[in-house]
Scaffold this motif. Structure first.
Motif, PDB file in Angstrom:
ATOM      1  N   TRP A   9       0.853  -1.141   0.048  1.00 27.02           N
ATOM      2  CA  TRP A   9      -0.042  -0.074  -0.049  1.00 27.02           C
ATOM      3  C   TRP A   9       1.071   1.360   0.020  1.00 27.02           C
ATOM      4  N   VAL A  10       1.034   1.682  -1.077  1.00 28.32           N
ATOM      5  CA  VAL A  10       1.931   3.058  -1.504  1.00 28.32           C
ATOM      6  C   VAL A  10       1.437   4.184  -1.178  1.00 28.32           C
ATOM      7  N   GLN A  11       1.980   5.109  -0.381  1.00 20.40           N
ATOM      8  CA  GLN A  11       1.929   6.422  -0.095  1.00 20.40           C
ATOM      9  C   GLN A  11       2.865   7.108  -0.050  1.00 20.40           C
ATOM     10  N   SER A  12       3.496   7.242  -1.546  1.00 19.65           N
ATOM     11  CA  SER A  12       5.040   7.699  -1.640  1.00 19.65           C
ATOM     12  C   SER A  12       5.177   8.574  -2.866  1.00 19.65           C
ATOM     13  N   GLN A  13       6.511   9.288  -2.952  1.00 18.93           N
ATOM     14  CA  GLN A  13       6.704   9.653  -4.156  1.00 18.93           C
ATOM     15  C   GLN A  13       8.225   9.093  -4.488  1.00 18.93           C
ATOM     16  N   LYS A  14       8.633   9.065  -5.701  1.00 24.84           N
ATOM     17  CA  LYS A  14       9.638   8.475  -6.196  1.00 24.84           C
ATOM     18  C   LYS A  14      10.289   7.110  -5.710  1.00 24.84           C
ATOM     19  N   LEU A  15       9.080   6.158  -5.834  1.00 24.64           N
ATOM     20  CA  LEU A  15       9.417   4.828  -5.424  1.00 24.64           C
ATOM     21  C   LEU A  15       9.573   3.986  -6.621  1.00 24.64           C
ATOM     22  N   ASP A  31      -1.686  -1.086  -4.106  1.00 24.18           N
ATOM     23  CA  ASP A  31      -2.386  -0.103  -4.409  1.00 24.18           C
ATOM     24  C   ASP A  31      -1.627   1.401  -4.186  1.00 24.18           C
ATOM     25  N   LEU A  32      -1.713   2.132  -5.101  1.00 25.09           N
ATOM     26  CA  LEU A  32      -0.946   3.552  -5.305  1.00 25.09           C
ATOM     27  C   LEU A  32      -2.080   4.463  -4.767  1.00 25.09           C
ATOM     28  N   ASP A  33      -1.987   4.761  -3.502  1.00 24.26           N
ATOM     29  CA  ASP A  33      -2.699   5.824  -2.650  1.00 24.26           C
ATOM     30  C   ASP A  33      -2.725   7.155  -3.206  1.00 24.26           C
ATOM     31  N   GLY A  34      -3.782   7.795  -2.729  1.00 24.90           N
ATOM     32  CA  GLY A  34      -3.753   9.391  -3.216  1.00 24.90           C
ATOM     33  C   GLY A  34      -2.516   9.968  -3.020  1.00 24.90           C
ATOM     34  N   GLY A  35      -2.007  10.865  -3.817  1.00 24.10           N
ATOM     35  CA  GLY A  35      -0.897  11.568  -3.732  1.00 24.10           C
ATOM     36  C   GLY A  35       0.499  10.758  -4.059  1.00 24.10           C
ATOM     37  N   SER A  36       0.108   9.522  -4.401  1.00 25.85           N
ATOM     38  CA  SER A  36       1.278   8.741  -4.933  1.00 25.85           C
ATOM     39  C   SER A  36       1.907   9.216  -6.374  1.00 25.85           C
ATOM     40  N   SER A  37       3.101   9.735  -6.460  1.00 21.47           N
ATOM     41  CA  SER A  37       3.504  10.141  -7.736  1.00 21.47           C
ATOM     42  C   SER A  37       4.653   9.676  -8.245  1.00 21.47           C
ATOM     43  N   TYR A  38       5.195   9.788  -9.374  1.00 17.53           N
ATOM     44  CA  TYR A  38       6.489   9.334  -9.821  1.00 17.53           C
ATOM     45  C   TYR A  38       6.839   7.923  -9.275  1.00 17.53           C
TER      46      TYR A  38
END
Length: 105
Positions: A9-15, A31-38
């Motif tokens: 469950w990802v809540q991250s950037q640049k992963l 699951d790429l949660d809201g705000g996950s980018s790049y």
């Protein structure tokens, strides 16, 4: 990975998620949660998840999903909420199209 809920469950950037098997989860493989980018997900297998192989929440954006294998997920290979910006989805399209027959919401 196996989980009673989600594999990751990802809540991250640049992963970067490179390879692995995400299967038999009671929701999504990843699951790429809201705000996950790049976030880049590549060269992984997604199968037998109760919902989607990969699910992108409402405001996840600018992510790349490429070179993965999806099969036998209950609802779809890659499912999306709404509002995605420039998410790239590339895979073995014949498998992906067949697995995305239902919408994952």
């Amino acid at each position: 990975s196996y989980s009673w809920n989600r594999g990751i469950w990802v809540q991250s950037q640049k992963l970067v998620v490179s390879s692995g098997s995400y299967h038999h989860n009671d929701a999504d493989g990843i699951d790429l949660d809201g705000g996950s980018s790049y976030v880049t997900i590549h060269n992984a297998d997604f199968y037998m998840n109760a919902r989607c192989g990969v699910f992108l929440e409402f405001s996840a954006s600018l992510n790349t999903i490429v070179g993965n294998r999806f099969w036998s997920n209950h609802i779809s290979g890659v499912g999306t909420g709404t509002g995605h910006t420039a998410t790239q989805l590339r895979a073995g399209w014949s498998r992906l199209r067949r697995d995305m027959a239902g919408a994952c919401r």
